[in-house]
Design a protein around this motif. Sequence first.
Motif, mmCIF file in Angstrom:
data_model
loop_
_atom_site.group_PDB
_atom_site.id
_atom_site.type_symbol
_atom_site.label_atom_id
_atom_site.label_comp_id
_atom_site.label_asym_id
_atom_site.label_seq_id
_atom_site.Cartn_x
_atom_site.Cartn_y
_atom_site.Cartn_z
ATOM 1 N N ARG A 54 0.820 -1.217 0.000
ATOM 2 C CA ARG A 54 0.000 0.000 0.000
ATOM 3 C C ARG A 54 0.851 1.262 0.000
ATOM 4 N NH1 ARG A 54 -2.275 3.656 3.680
ATOM 5 N NH2 ARG A 54 -1.235 2.671 5.457
ATOM 6 N N LEU A 55 1.907 1.267 0.810
ATOM 7 C CA LEU A 55 2.714 2.471 0.978
ATOM 8 C C LEU A 55 3.916 2.522 0.041
ATOM 9 C CD1 LEU A 55 2.713 2.570 4.884
ATOM 10 C CD2 LEU A 55 1.388 4.028 3.334
ATOM 11 N N GLY A 56 4.259 1.396 -0.553
ATOM 12 C CA GLY A 56 5.468 1.327 -1.341
ATOM 13 C C GLY A 56 6.613 0.824 -0.487
ATOM 14 N N ASP A 57 7.238 -0.247 -0.921
ATOM 15 C CA ASP A 57 8.229 -0.914 -0.090
ATOM 16 C C ASP A 57 9.412 0.004 0.207
ATOM 17 O OD1 ASP A 57 9.173 -2.951 1.435
ATOM 18 O OD2 ASP A 57 9.645 -4.307 -0.232
ATOM 19 N N LEU A 58 10.087 -0.289 1.329
ATOM 20 C CA LEU A 58 11.278 0.426 1.755
ATOM 21 C C LEU A 58 12.355 -0.597 2.096
ATOM 22 C CD1 LEU A 58 9.693 3.174 4.043
ATOM 23 C CD2 LEU A 58 10.973 3.596 1.938
ATOM 24 N N PRO A 59 13.620 -0.225 1.973
ATOM 25 C CA PRO A 59 14.700 -1.200 2.187
ATOM 26 C C PRO A 59 14.836 -1.652 3.628
ATOM 27 C CG PRO A 59 15.586 0.989 1.773
ATOM 28 C CD PRO A 59 14.123 1.072 1.510
ATOM 29 N N ARG A 60 15.317 -2.860 3.775
ATOM 30 C CA ARG A 60 15.597 -3.469 5.075
ATOM 31 C C ARG A 60 16.640 -4.552 4.839
ATOM 32 N NH1 ARG A 60 10.767 -4.311 3.205
ATOM 33 N NH2 ARG A 60 10.416 -6.328 2.196
ATOM 34 N N GLN A 61 17.172 -5.093 5.905
ATOM 35 C CA GLN A 61 18.264 -6.051 5.769
ATOM 36 C C GLN A 61 17.801 -7.489 5.625
ATOM 37 O OE1 GLN A 61 20.360 -3.634 4.820
ATOM 38 N NE2 GLN A 61 21.874 -5.127 5.511
ATOM 39 N N TYR A 62 16.523 -7.751 5.892
ATOM 40 C CA TYR A 62 16.031 -9.126 5.828
ATOM 41 C C TYR A 62 14.755 -9.173 5.002
ATOM 42 C CZ TYR A 62 19.613 -9.524 9.319
ATOM 43 O OH TYR A 62 20.825 -9.465 9.956
ATOM 44 N N ALA A 104 14.637 1.074 6.715
ATOM 45 C CA ALA A 104 13.968 2.363 6.543
ATOM 46 C C ALA A 104 12.499 2.177 6.928
ATOM 47 C CB ALA A 104 14.090 2.838 5.103
ATOM 48 N N TYR A 105 11.990 3.076 7.751
ATOM 49 C CA TYR A 105 10.626 2.949 8.279
ATOM 50 C C TYR A 105 9.726 4.037 7.717
ATOM 51 C CZ TYR A 105 12.067 -0.504 11.778
ATOM 52 O OH TYR A 105 12.520 -1.636 12.407
ATOM 53 N N PRO A 106 8.525 3.676 7.264
ATOM 54 C CA PRO A 106 7.604 4.710 6.784
ATOM 55 C C PRO A 106 7.173 5.621 7.936
ATOM 56 C CG PRO A 106 6.482 2.595 6.954
ATOM 57 C CD PRO A 106 7.943 2.326 7.206
ATOM 58 N N GLU A 107 6.931 6.881 7.609
ATOM 59 C CA GLU A 107 6.500 7.838 8.621
ATOM 60 C C GLU A 107 5.057 8.282 8.408
ATOM 61 O OE1 GLU A 107 9.270 11.033 9.387
ATOM 62 O OE2 GLU A 107 10.960 9.818 8.697
ATOM 63 N N SER A 108 4.329 7.553 7.572
ATOM 64 C CA SER A 108 2.941 7.894 7.289
ATOM 65 C C SER A 108 2.018 7.263 8.329
ATOM 66 C CB SER A 108 2.565 7.417 5.886
ATOM 67 O OG SER A 108 2.865 6.046 5.742
ATOM 68 N N GLU A 109 0.769 7.713 8.331
ATOM 69 C CA GLU A 109 -0.230 7.132 9.227
ATOM 70 C C GLU A 109 -0.697 5.790 8.676
ATOM 71 O OE1 GLU A 109 -0.775 8.134 12.070
ATOM 72 O OE2 GLU A 109 -0.199 10.246 12.096
ATOM 73 N N GLY A 126 12.314 7.430 8.375
ATOM 74 C CA GLY A 126 12.477 7.187 9.801
ATOM 75 C C GLY A 126 13.216 8.269 10.530
ATOM 76 N N ALA A 127 13.947 9.114 9.830
ATOM 77 C CA ALA A 127 14.705 10.172 10.496
ATOM 78 C C ALA A 127 13.801 11.081 11.315
ATOM 79 C CB ALA A 127 15.495 10.985 9.476
ATOM 80 N N GLY A 128 12.562 11.266 10.862
ATOM 81 C CA GLY A 128 11.618 12.088 11.617
ATOM 82 C C GLY A 128 11.289 11.510 12.977
#
Length: 822
Positions: free
Chosen positions: A154-162, A390-395, A446-448
Amino acid sequence: MVPLHDVASARRIPLREGWALELARSEDAVSEDVAQALPIPATVPGTVHTDLLAAGLIPDPYLDDREDAVAWIGRADWRYRLEFVHEPHDGEEAVLCFDGLDTICRIELDGVLVAETSNMHRRYRFPVDLRPGRHALVVTFSSALRHAVTEAERLGDLPRQYRHPYNFIRKSASHFGWDWGPTLVTAGIWRDARIELSSRGRIGDVRVLTALDAGDGIVEVFAAVHEPHPGSELRVRAGDAEVRVPAGQPARLRVAKPQRWWPRGFGEPALHDLAVTLEADGDVIDSWESRIGFRDVRLDTSADEEGSAFRIMVNDTPIPVRGVNWIPDDCFPPRVTSERLRTRLGQALDAGVNLVRVWGGGCYESDEFYRLCDEAGLLVQQDFLFACAAYPESEPLRSEVESEARDNVARLSRHPSLVLWNGNNENFWGEQDWGWRPAIGGRPWGAGYYLDILPRVVAAVDPTRPYWAGSPYSGTPEIHPNDPDHGTMHIWDVWNRLDYPAYRGHRPRFAAEFGWQAPPAWSTLERAVSSRPLGPDSPLLRSHQKAEDGHAKLARAITDHFPAAHDGDDWHFAGQLVQARAIAFGIEHFRALRPRNWGTILWQLNDCWPVISWAVVDGDGRLKPAWYALRAAYATRLVTIQPGGSGPVVHLVNDDPVDWVAALEVRRIGLDGGDRTSERWDVTVPALGALALPLPATLAHPDDPRTEVLVATTAEGRGVWFWAADAELALDPDPLETRTRRDGGDVVLDISARSVARDVCVLADRIDPAAEADAGVVTLLPGEQMQLRVRGIPPGRDTELTRRPVLRHAAELVPEHARELR
């Protein structure tokens, strides 16, 4: 049908018994045995996996490759049911409370929706209409894995290590698999559930802040009061101070000159009773108690000529950190009992550890965990739960993150052991160096959270503690997050690509992660892996090696030092021995950098299952040789020999808050005995300081590096320096004489060395899984004797302690051609 006892004094009724578990939905084929057996009794607190295990419906996922056989559980939906009878008092209000719901949850009471939740890491309270009679409580858990995948789409994937999208759900990231953990996506009521009843008010969450002011203790108490009776008030007592305030109002007390709470090694971890009572019309309506400590804590990041410091200050005293990273102690958290926590934290304390970092891919630990740390004077660095992604910052995730942070910061604020909040694990580093930016594409990542929401929550809810935005982090986005001159540093190139002497190429201000892998204890492997013979080629062993290219890295780590061909016994011992050496090598190097370096946090203390990993205590709770090496390297007063410009240099590191006055003797001796030369010095090492002593040429340079060793000794300990690698040393392949004797239930192993015996270890669990030695990784000099005590050896098997594969030393791993050097 479970009756709820509503005696007036029983204000909180645990919901632990009478639950049933059933399958709500499954996209996978479910075996006929499981389908016919359901519903089954459910344990609360608990998980679906442990209930199915208890019913004998699934194999143990910790054994062989059975993890894959239970993967369907994490893709299914599950339902908990409880039927009970309730007879309330007149005017009594009811609140349904859950301390932990894992994770995507729908709660219904008598067919009416109470709430839907989506965060494993929060507590929940829901007012309910609990009329007299029978009631049905239904808690349904949808697949956390399916939810995470849907949100990523839904939000569009973001990178992660696993592989799995753990960054799109507020659930322990390691449940989705890690480089030391299996993929076991849990569900269930994982912490306590209860009904709270009251007609004249009750105490809800209590937030406590403590501080020191001119030697007095300041206590601020913020106690939520639900449905307060008119005119009710709170009475708060701490030490000799007491105050009354209207219900729901904050209370502030000044405690005259209380004994301070100190970390271990600096004084007593003094704790004081705190009592909060809710009173109305002369009656005690409700009460709450805890223990608190008075101390100041701050983070010193002042600039200096080399960059900026990173020192944890307690009561204005810099604390040299000897730390370990802590991961969840079991993949199924409700199995981690108070007794188990006491044992595991005790193993940390016995190894000289003074700080535990609760890592960001796990969970906020139980109240019992922090209470035990409070009592022991064991410092805690608490990560917020973001790791390697990387973590989404959306609701709705953004609001969940803030609510989760407020809840846990408030819950843990009363614990003096907690000295540092940390924003995330490796996410600044990943965004900068791991190729994430194209996939992020300019979106919030996620920086936010780390630079805005989390520091604001800490400042508002718990201003008594420092906050640091990440690990590693250099204090500002303008400086590389893993810069060795600023903040915290993670060091993983050494394990991943190099050999452990490469630790000397790093000079961190604070080494917050570094480590070395090894197999678990032999008896742990035997329990977990059924293929025989055990060794690196055992077919099922690779299911217990989760690190990327881990087997090859471990093989390289061994053959860099012991290039001979190894059977399973030698592979196992060599892997464990190299881990022990690597840990000691890195820690001693970093500690010798004092005053530049003020802390190390080894990766890692513990494991969550039987696995080849970086832990020093394996998944069955057994001590690896690396634990003994850690204990030696974390000595409060350390003697170590490090390289210098013109030869070895003796370093004395003093973590005591008082000066160390020592008589130091340095000897150059032959491997087969006999002093070549020696010198003595009287030295004073300042409190919390270090002393480096370059050696004269007569000591620094051997006549023959293959046949000599350098030894630096004080009354508190010693350092040993070999000029050559094992394969080049003229080590005696049979240097020991041994005998055993019984002392009560223990066996005492008397060992004497005819010549230098390097890294003597007793792998007592090779005799019995419950056996354990009190020492390991000990180098004996010619003529030296030691007594090693072993518990848990069955009668009649004492002599097995005197030979392979139980009694081991480094020379056994050396190729035959090296022995010709003698």
